[in-house]
Design a protein around this motif. Structure first.
Motif, PDB file in Angstrom:
ATOM      1  N   GLY A  16       4.107  10.388  -0.859  1.00 18.56           N
ATOM      2  CA  GLY A  16       3.683   9.142  -0.373  1.00 18.56           C
ATOM      3  C   GLY A  16       4.214   7.899  -1.053  1.00 18.56           C
ATOM      4  O   GLY A  16       4.422   7.933  -2.458  1.00 18.56           O
ATOM      5  N   THR A  52      -0.074   1.273   3.543  1.00 18.27           N
ATOM      6  CA  THR A  52      -0.956   1.900   4.552  1.00 18.27           C
ATOM      7  C   THR A  52      -0.026   2.549   5.725  1.00 18.27           C
ATOM      8  O   THR A  52      -0.479   3.621   6.372  1.00 18.27           O
ATOM      9  CB  THR A  52      -1.363   0.693   5.048  1.00 18.27           C
ATOM     10  OG1 THR A  52      -2.134   0.101   4.335  1.00 18.27           O
ATOM     11  CG2 THR A  52      -2.198   0.955   6.392  1.00 18.27           C
ATOM     12  N   GLY A  53       1.280   2.129   5.927  1.00 15.78           N
ATOM     13  CA  GLY A  53       2.005   2.544   6.882  1.00 15.78           C
ATOM     14  C   GLY A  53       2.721   4.112   6.462  1.00 15.78           C
ATOM     15  O   GLY A  53       2.413   5.189   7.163  1.00 15.78           O
ATOM     16  N   ALA A  54       2.797   4.535   5.013  1.00 16.56           N
ATOM     17  CA  ALA A  54       3.141   5.930   4.618  1.00 16.56           C
ATOM     18  C   ALA A  54       1.784   6.522   4.763  1.00 16.56           C
ATOM     19  O   ALA A  54       2.177   7.857   5.095  1.00 16.56           O
ATOM     20  CB  ALA A  54       3.646   5.531   3.279  1.00 16.56           C
ATOM     21  N   LYS A  56      -0.537   6.525   6.677  1.00 12.02           N
ATOM     22  CA  LYS A  56      -0.735   6.753   8.308  1.00 12.02           C
ATOM     23  C   LYS A  56       0.247   7.792   8.765  1.00 12.02           C
ATOM     24  O   LYS A  56      -0.151   8.527   9.378  1.00 12.02           O
ATOM     25  CB  LYS A  56      -0.400   5.442   8.944  1.00 12.02           C
ATOM     26  CG  LYS A  56      -0.965   5.658  10.702  1.00 12.02           C
ATOM     27  CD  LYS A  56      -0.947   4.339  11.217  1.00 12.02           C
ATOM     28  CE  LYS A  56      -0.950   4.529  13.007  1.00 12.02           C
ATOM     29  NZ  LYS A  56      -1.057   3.167  13.605  1.00 12.02           N
ATOM     30  N   THR A  57       1.535   7.741   8.198  1.00  7.25           N
ATOM     31  CA  THR A  57       2.524   8.454   8.720  1.00  7.25           C
ATOM     32  C   THR A  57       2.352   9.876   8.319  1.00  7.25           C
ATOM     33  O   THR A  57       2.271  11.012   8.936  1.00  7.25           O
ATOM     34  CB  THR A  57       3.969   8.117   8.147  1.00  7.25           C
ATOM     35  OG1 THR A  57       4.228   6.823   8.822  1.00  7.25           O
ATOM     36  CG2 THR A  57       4.711   9.212   8.614  1.00  7.25           C
ATOM     37  N   GLN A  58       1.585   9.980   6.931  1.00  5.17           N
ATOM     38  CA  GLN A  58       1.394  11.282   6.223  1.00  5.17           C
ATOM     39  C   GLN A  58       0.370  12.053   7.084  1.00  5.17           C
ATOM     40  O   GLN A  58       0.225  13.421   6.944  1.00  5.17           O
ATOM     41  CB  GLN A  58       1.074  11.311   4.823  1.00  5.17           C
ATOM     42  CG  GLN A  58       2.525  11.188   4.058  1.00  5.17           C
ATOM     43  CD  GLN A  58       2.170  11.036   2.539  1.00  5.17           C
ATOM     44  OE1 GLN A  58       1.008  11.121   2.370  1.00  5.17           O
ATOM     45  NE2 GLN A  58       3.258  11.411   1.953  1.00  5.17           N
ATOM     46  N   THR A  59      -0.625  11.199   7.488  1.00  4.40           N
ATOM     47  CA  THR A  59      -1.684  11.847   8.048  1.00  4.40           C
ATOM     48  C   THR A  59      -1.489  12.299   9.638  1.00  4.40           C
ATOM     49  O   THR A  59      -2.289  13.220  10.145  1.00  4.40           O
ATOM     50  CB  THR A  59      -3.112  10.960   8.218  1.00  4.40           C
ATOM     51  OG1 THR A  59      -2.943   9.757   8.870  1.00  4.40           O
ATOM     52  CG2 THR A  59      -3.572  10.649   6.664  1.00  4.40           C
ATOM     53  N   GLU A  60      -0.679  11.603  10.278  1.00  8.50           N
ATOM     54  CA  GLU A  60      -0.174  12.037  11.639  1.00  8.50           C
ATOM     55  C   GLU A  60       0.803  13.275  11.695  1.00  8.50           C
ATOM     56  O   GLU A  60       0.709  14.041  12.822  1.00  8.50           O
ATOM     57  CB  GLU A  60       0.695  10.759  12.200  1.00  8.50           C
ATOM     58  CG  GLU A  60      -0.172   9.754  12.557  1.00  8.50           C
ATOM     59  CD  GLU A  60       0.493   8.401  13.054  1.00  8.50           C
ATOM     60  OE1 GLU A  60       1.969   8.490  13.035  1.00  8.50           O
ATOM     61  OE2 GLU A  60      -0.101   7.291  13.510  1.00  8.50           O
ATOM     62  N   THR A  61       1.289  13.686  10.441  1.00 11.33           N
ATOM     63  CA  THR A  61       2.234  14.831  10.696  1.00 11.33           C
ATOM     64  C   THR A  61       1.461  16.180  10.468  1.00 11.33           C
ATOM     65  O   THR A  61       0.442  16.154   9.753  1.00 11.33           O
ATOM     66  CB  THR A  61       3.426  14.753   9.763  1.00 11.33           C
ATOM     67  OG1 THR A  61       3.069  14.493   8.307  1.00 11.33           O
ATOM     68  CG2 THR A  61       4.370  13.580  10.315  1.00 11.33           C
TER      69      THR A  61
END
Length: 61
Positions: A16, A52-54, A56-61
């Motif tokens: 991340g 923040t975007g990174a 969020k992306t990691q928690t969505e996958t």
């Protein structure tokens, strides 16, 4: 400017984004003729958005 500065993006052990190397980016900005005072104001917001975007992306996958 950030798309061409991959070496100034700090990556954590899990892949991340953890931050930006702001001094390195300001040196690059100077070399490219950008207004350093304006970038010094804007880069922390870009850093916050990227982190923040990174995350969020990691928690969505």
């Amino acid at each position: 400017m950030l798309t061409g500065a991959i070496g100034a993006i700090s990556i954590g052990p899990r892949g991340g984004i953890t931050g930006l190397d702001l001094p390195a980016l300001l040196i690059q900005a100077e070399a490219l003729g950008y207004d350093q005072s304006q970038l010094a104001r804007l880069l922390p917001f870009a850093e916050r958005g990227m982190v923040t975007g990174a995350a969020k992306t990691q928690t969505e996958t």
